[in-house]
Design a protein around this motif. Structure first.
Motif, PDB file in Angstrom:
ATOM      1  N   ARG A 187       9.549  -0.421  30.101  1.00 17.73           N
ATOM      2  CA  ARG A 187       9.328  -1.845  30.388  1.00 17.73           C
ATOM      3  C   ARG A 187       9.596  -2.195  31.845  1.00 17.73           C
ATOM      4  NH1 ARG A 187      11.631  -2.455  24.943  1.00 17.73           N
ATOM      5  NH2 ARG A 187      13.718  -2.625  25.838  1.00 17.73           N
ATOM      6  N   LEU A 188       9.965  -1.218  32.663  1.00 18.12           N
ATOM      7  CA  LEU A 188      10.188  -1.497  34.081  1.00 18.12           C
ATOM      8  C   LEU A 188       8.883  -1.947  34.733  1.00 18.12           C
ATOM      9  CD1 LEU A 188      12.487   1.522  34.999  1.00 18.12           C
ATOM     10  CD2 LEU A 188      13.172  -0.874  34.841  1.00 18.12           C
ATOM     11  N   ASP A 189       9.002  -2.879  35.673  1.00 21.71           N
ATOM     12  CA  ASP A 189       7.819  -3.462  36.313  1.00 21.71           C
ATOM     13  C   ASP A 189       7.381  -2.596  37.494  1.00 21.71           C
ATOM     14  OD1 ASP A 189       5.853  -4.991  37.483  1.00 21.71           O
ATOM     15  OD2 ASP A 189       7.054  -6.830  37.591  1.00 21.71           O
ATOM     16  N   PRO A 190       6.189  -1.992  37.438  1.00 18.06           N
ATOM     17  CA  PRO A 190       5.743  -1.159  38.557  1.00 18.06           C
ATOM     18  C   PRO A 190       5.524  -1.942  39.845  1.00 18.06           C
ATOM     19  CG  PRO A 190       3.962  -1.485  36.984  1.00 18.06           C
ATOM     20  CD  PRO A 190       5.204  -2.024  36.344  1.00 18.06           C
ATOM     21  N   GLN A 191       5.403  -3.257  39.737  1.00 25.81           N
ATOM     22  CA  GLN A 191       5.215  -4.059  40.946  1.00 25.81           C
ATOM     23  C   GLN A 191       6.476  -4.110  41.800  1.00 25.81           C
ATOM     24  OE1 GLN A 191       2.252  -4.754  41.705  1.00 25.81           O
ATOM     25  NE2 GLN A 191       1.353  -4.313  39.700  1.00 25.81           N
ATOM     26  N   ASN A 192       7.609  -3.646  41.257  1.00 19.53           N
ATOM     27  CA  ASN A 192       8.833  -3.567  42.055  1.00 19.53           C
ATOM     28  C   ASN A 192       8.877  -2.295  42.906  1.00 19.53           C
ATOM     29  OD1 ASN A 192       9.877  -5.960  40.974  1.00 19.53           O
ATOM     30  ND2 ASN A 192      10.822  -4.901  39.254  1.00 19.53           N
ATOM     31  N   LEU A 193       8.013  -1.347  42.624  1.00 17.01           N
ATOM     32  CA  LEU A 193       8.082  -0.060  43.302  1.00 17.01           C
ATOM     33  C   LEU A 193       7.731  -0.103  44.791  1.00 17.01           C
ATOM     34  CD1 LEU A 193       6.723   2.298  40.502  1.00 17.01           C
ATOM     35  CD2 LEU A 193       9.050   2.233  41.431  1.00 17.01           C
ATOM     36  N   ASN A 199      12.133   0.994  51.257  1.00 12.38           N
ATOM     37  CA  ASN A 199      13.530   1.192  51.627  1.00 12.38           C
ATOM     38  C   ASN A 199      13.999   2.634  51.477  1.00 12.38           C
ATOM     39  OD1 ASN A 199      14.069  -1.559  52.286  1.00 12.38           O
ATOM     40  ND2 ASN A 199      14.115  -2.036  50.101  1.00 12.38           N
ATOM     41  N   LEU A 200      13.100   3.522  51.061  1.00 10.83           N
ATOM     42  CA  LEU A 200      13.469   4.930  50.948  1.00 10.83           C
ATOM     43  C   LEU A 200      13.694   5.540  52.329  1.00 10.83           C
ATOM     44  CD1 LEU A 200      10.871   6.226  48.313  1.00 10.83           C
ATOM     45  CD2 LEU A 200      13.359   6.213  48.016  1.00 10.83           C
ATOM     46  N   GLN A 201      14.624   6.469  52.396  1.00 12.72           N
ATOM     47  CA  GLN A 201      14.767   7.281  53.593  1.00 12.72           C
ATOM     48  C   GLN A 201      13.604   8.278  53.598  1.00 12.72           C
ATOM     49  OE1 GLN A 201      18.460   9.466  53.898  1.00 12.72           O
ATOM     50  NE2 GLN A 201      17.525  10.964  55.264  1.00 12.72           N
ATOM     51  N   ARG A 202      12.650   8.080  54.487  1.00 11.28           N
ATOM     52  CA  ARG A 202      11.443   8.904  54.434  1.00 11.28           C
ATOM     53  C   ARG A 202      11.044   9.484  55.789  1.00 11.28           C
ATOM     54  NH1 ARG A 202       9.908   3.520  54.161  1.00 11.28           N
ATOM     55  NH2 ARG A 202       8.287   2.902  55.652  1.00 11.28           N
ATOM     56  N   GLU A 203      11.934   9.395  56.776  1.00 15.96           N
ATOM     57  CA  GLU A 203      11.617   9.998  58.072  1.00 15.96           C
ATOM     58  C   GLU A 203      11.468  11.513  57.909  1.00 15.96           C
ATOM     59  OE1 GLU A 203      13.380  10.305  62.641  1.00 15.96           O
ATOM     60  OE2 GLU A 203      14.350   9.007  61.160  1.00 15.96           O
ATOM     61  N   GLY A 204      10.322  12.025  58.292  1.00 18.99           N
ATOM     62  CA  GLY A 204      10.049  13.453  58.144  1.00 18.99           C
ATOM     63  C   GLY A 204       9.475  13.831  56.794  1.00 18.99           C
ATOM     64  N   ALA A 205       9.295  12.851  55.904  1.00 18.17           N
ATOM     65  CA  ALA A 205       8.775  13.147  54.563  1.00 18.17           C
ATOM     66  C   ALA A 205       7.296  13.514  54.629  1.00 18.17           C
ATOM     67  CB  ALA A 205       8.973  11.953  53.636  1.00 18.17           C
ATOM     68  N   ASP A 206       6.898  14.438  53.775  1.00 22.22           N
ATOM     69  CA  ASP A 206       5.499  14.817  53.643  1.00 22.22           C
ATOM     70  C   ASP A 206       4.823  14.092  52.490  1.00 22.22           C
ATOM     71  OD1 ASP A 206       5.525  16.946  55.692  1.00 22.22           O
ATOM     72  OD2 ASP A 206       6.897  17.927  54.301  1.00 22.22           O
ATOM     73  N   ALA A 207       5.611  13.543  51.565  1.00 22.00           N
ATOM     74  CA  ALA A 207       5.062  12.849  50.398  1.00 22.00           C
ATOM     75  C   ALA A 207       6.159  12.012  49.757  1.00 22.00           C
ATOM     76  CB  ALA A 207       4.503  13.848  49.383  1.00 22.00           C
ATOM     77  N   ILE A 208       5.719  11.072  48.930  1.00 20.39           N
ATOM     78  CA  ILE A 208       6.648  10.252  48.142  1.00 20.39           C
ATOM     79  C   ILE A 208       6.367  10.487  46.668  1.00 20.39           C
ATOM     80  CG2 ILE A 208       7.271   7.887  47.489  1.00 20.39           C
ATOM     81  CD1 ILE A 208       6.724   7.096  50.401  1.00 20.39           C
ATOM     82  N   VAL A 209       7.418  10.755  45.920  1.00 19.62           N
ATOM     83  CA  VAL A 209       7.323  10.836  44.461  1.00 19.62           C
ATOM     84  C   VAL A 209       7.755   9.469  43.935  1.00 19.62           C
ATOM     85  CG1 VAL A 209       8.070  12.016  42.372  1.00 19.62           C
ATOM     86  CG2 VAL A 209       7.822  13.302  44.502  1.00 19.62           C
ATOM     87  N   LEU A 210       6.778   8.638  43.609  1.00 19.17           N
ATOM     88  CA  LEU A 210       7.068   7.243  43.288  1.00 19.17           C
ATOM     89  C   LEU A 210       7.700   7.087  41.912  1.00 19.17           C
ATOM     90  CD1 LEU A 210       6.745   4.489  44.670  1.00 19.17           C
ATOM     91  CD2 LEU A 210       4.563   4.230  43.475  1.00 19.17           C
ATOM     92  N   PRO A 232       1.058  10.625  51.392  1.00 18.95           N
ATOM     93  CA  PRO A 232       0.578  10.879  50.032  1.00 18.95           C
ATOM     94  C   PRO A 232       1.630  10.447  49.013  1.00 18.95           C
ATOM     95  CG  PRO A 232       0.234  12.796  51.434  1.00 18.95           C
ATOM     96  CD  PRO A 232       1.087  11.839  52.214  1.00 18.95           C
ATOM     97  N   VAL A 233       1.183   9.772  47.970  1.00 26.50           N
ATOM     98  CA  VAL A 233       2.080   9.304  46.906  1.00 26.50           C
ATOM     99  C   VAL A 233       1.629   9.929  45.595  1.00 26.50           C
ATOM    100  CG1 VAL A 233       2.861   7.304  45.584  1.00 26.50           C
ATOM    101  CG2 VAL A 233       2.634   7.138  48.065  1.00 26.50           C
ATOM    102  N   ILE A 234       2.563  10.594  44.932  1.00 25.40           N
ATOM    103  CA  ILE A 234       2.269  11.127  43.610  1.00 25.40           C
ATOM    104  C   ILE A 234       3.350  10.689  42.639  1.00 25.40           C
ATOM    105  CG2 ILE A 234       1.122  13.125  44.650  1.00 25.40           C
ATOM    106  CD1 ILE A 234       3.450  14.842  43.549  1.00 25.40           C
ATOM    107  N   THR A 235       3.078  10.883  41.370  1.00 28.48           N
ATOM    108  CA  THR A 235       4.055  10.620  40.321  1.00 28.48           C
ATOM    109  C   THR A 235       4.010  11.791  39.345  1.00 28.48           C
ATOM    110  OG1 THR A 235       2.559   9.534  38.750  1.00 28.48           O
ATOM    111  CG2 THR A 235       3.491   8.148  40.502  1.00 28.48           C
ATOM    112  N   ALA A 236       4.965  11.811  38.429  1.00 27.85           N
ATOM    113  CA  ALA A 236       4.926  12.845  37.384  1.00 27.85           C
ATOM    114  C   ALA A 236       3.623  12.750  36.602  1.00 27.85           C
ATOM    115  CB  ALA A 236       6.137  12.695  36.463  1.00 27.85           C
ATOM    116  N   ALA A 237       3.147  11.530  36.377  1.00 23.50           N
ATOM    117  CA  ALA A 237       1.910  11.341  35.610  1.00 23.50           C
ATOM    118  C   ALA A 237       0.681  11.770  36.399  1.00 23.50           C
ATOM    119  CB  ALA A 237       1.776   9.881  35.177  1.00 23.50           C
ATOM    120  N   THR A 238       0.593  11.409  37.677  1.00 20.54           N
ATOM    121  CA  THR A 238      -0.611  11.798  38.438  1.00 20.54           C
ATOM    122  C   THR A 238      -0.642  13.307  38.678  1.00 20.54           C
ATOM    123  OG1 THR A 238       0.398  11.331  40.620  1.00 20.54           O
ATOM    124  CG2 THR A 238      -0.835   9.544  39.543  1.00 20.54           C
ATOM    125  N   ALA A 239       0.528  13.924  38.869  1.00 23.73           N
ATOM    126  CA  ALA A 239       0.561  15.382  39.010  1.00 23.73           C
ATOM    127  C   ALA A 239       0.126  16.063  37.720  1.00 23.73           C
ATOM    128  CB  ALA A 239       1.964  15.839  39.407  1.00 23.73           C
TER     129      ALA A 239
END
Length: 273
Positions: A187-193, A199-210, A232-239
């Motif tokens: 029931r979590l709202d994906p619009q909060n993502l 706000n994620l620490q993402r300096e140097g990141a190659d991808a985000i696992v949303l 690039p943004v992926i999730t467990a579902a899209t992978a």
């Protein structure tokens, strides 16, 4: 008898009438995987004309804790046998943390056990798991550093972090939303993502696992976060969807779900070390 191969090693043969059957093994309290995956494959069908149907088996799990997760794992082979009765082309074991709770590289044995159960039932199928799919997809993307969001309590998030790092991928930050009840996760709202991702620490990141969880809804936010942050943004579902398509020998052509499923990532030049 030879050992059945996993989704990355075997190409399943599509039904002759342009139909592929996809089997899912999901926790009994999962409410998201059977909505996000069919939506993704509906978009694939729009682009290609190929049709997909989904057939599920459920294993009992209400709360996201190690005890219930390990109990669910014990039921995976029975679920594989029952879902293979539908003569599915491929089976996805759709509970990332249940596999990762078993320790490093556990997806290999889990996928092999599911494939073996389907074969022994007389309906061999390609097999993937959301845990294996997430790790392999990040590796295929050449992602060496990622930031991720999970709905889990902090000890489970740390376990997921260590599992991914055990595959050679550094996790710069792993945010825990700390929701123990699996129905509440759905029931979590994906619009909060998007704000969480900003706000994620993402300096140097190659991808985000949303969403490092197939139960945490994320599909409506994937493209928006990728567009905004330029990663690039992926999730467990899209992978998982990506590996299902690979197992069927189908080229991704899914719109508005990130570059992985649009096919754009495969067009990028190989990264030079």
């Amino acid at each position: 008898m030879s050992t059945p191969e996993t989704a990355c090693e075997t190409v399943a043969v599509a039904k002759p009438d342009g139909l592929s059957r996809i089997g899912l093994i999901v926790p009994s309290s999962n409410t998201t995987m059977e909505t996000e995956l069919p939506e993704l494959f509906r978009r694939q069908s729009e682009a290609t004309g190929h049709r997909y149907t989904f057939h599920s088996a459920r294993a009992g799990m209400k709360n996201v804790n190690k005890e219930e997760l390990l109990a669910m794992v014990a039921k995976a082979a029975d679920c594989a046998s029952s879902v293979s009765d539908a003569d599915v082309d491929t089976i996805a074991y759709a509970c990332l943390v249940a596999v990762m709770a078993q320790g490093a590289n556990a997806h290999v044995d889990s996928e092999a056990a599911i494939a073996r159960a389907a074969q022994e039932n007389g309906h061999p199928a390609a097999v993937t798991s959301s845990a294996g799919a997430l790790v392999r997809t990040l590796q295929e993307m050449g992602a060496r550093k990622v930031a991720m969001v999970t709905p889990y309590m902090k000890p489970l998030t740390q376990m997921v972090r260590e599992y991914i790092e055990g595959a050679g991928i550094e996790v710069l930050e792993a945010v825990s939303l700390e929701v123990p009840d699996n129905l509440a996760v759905g029931r979590l709202d994906p619009q909060n993502l998007p704000e969480i991702a900003r706000n994620l620490q993402r300096e140097g990141a190659d991808a985000i696992v949303l969403s490092a969880c197939v139960q945490m809804p994320s599909l409506p936010a994937v493209q928006a976060v990728e567009n905004e942050l330029g990663l690039p943004v992926i999730t467990a579902a899209t992978a998982t969807a990506y590996e299902i398509l690979k197992s069927l020998g189908h080229t991704p052509a899914i719109s508005n779900a990130g570059s992985l499923l649009s096919g754009e990532l495969s067009k990028l030049p190989a990264r030079v070390e």
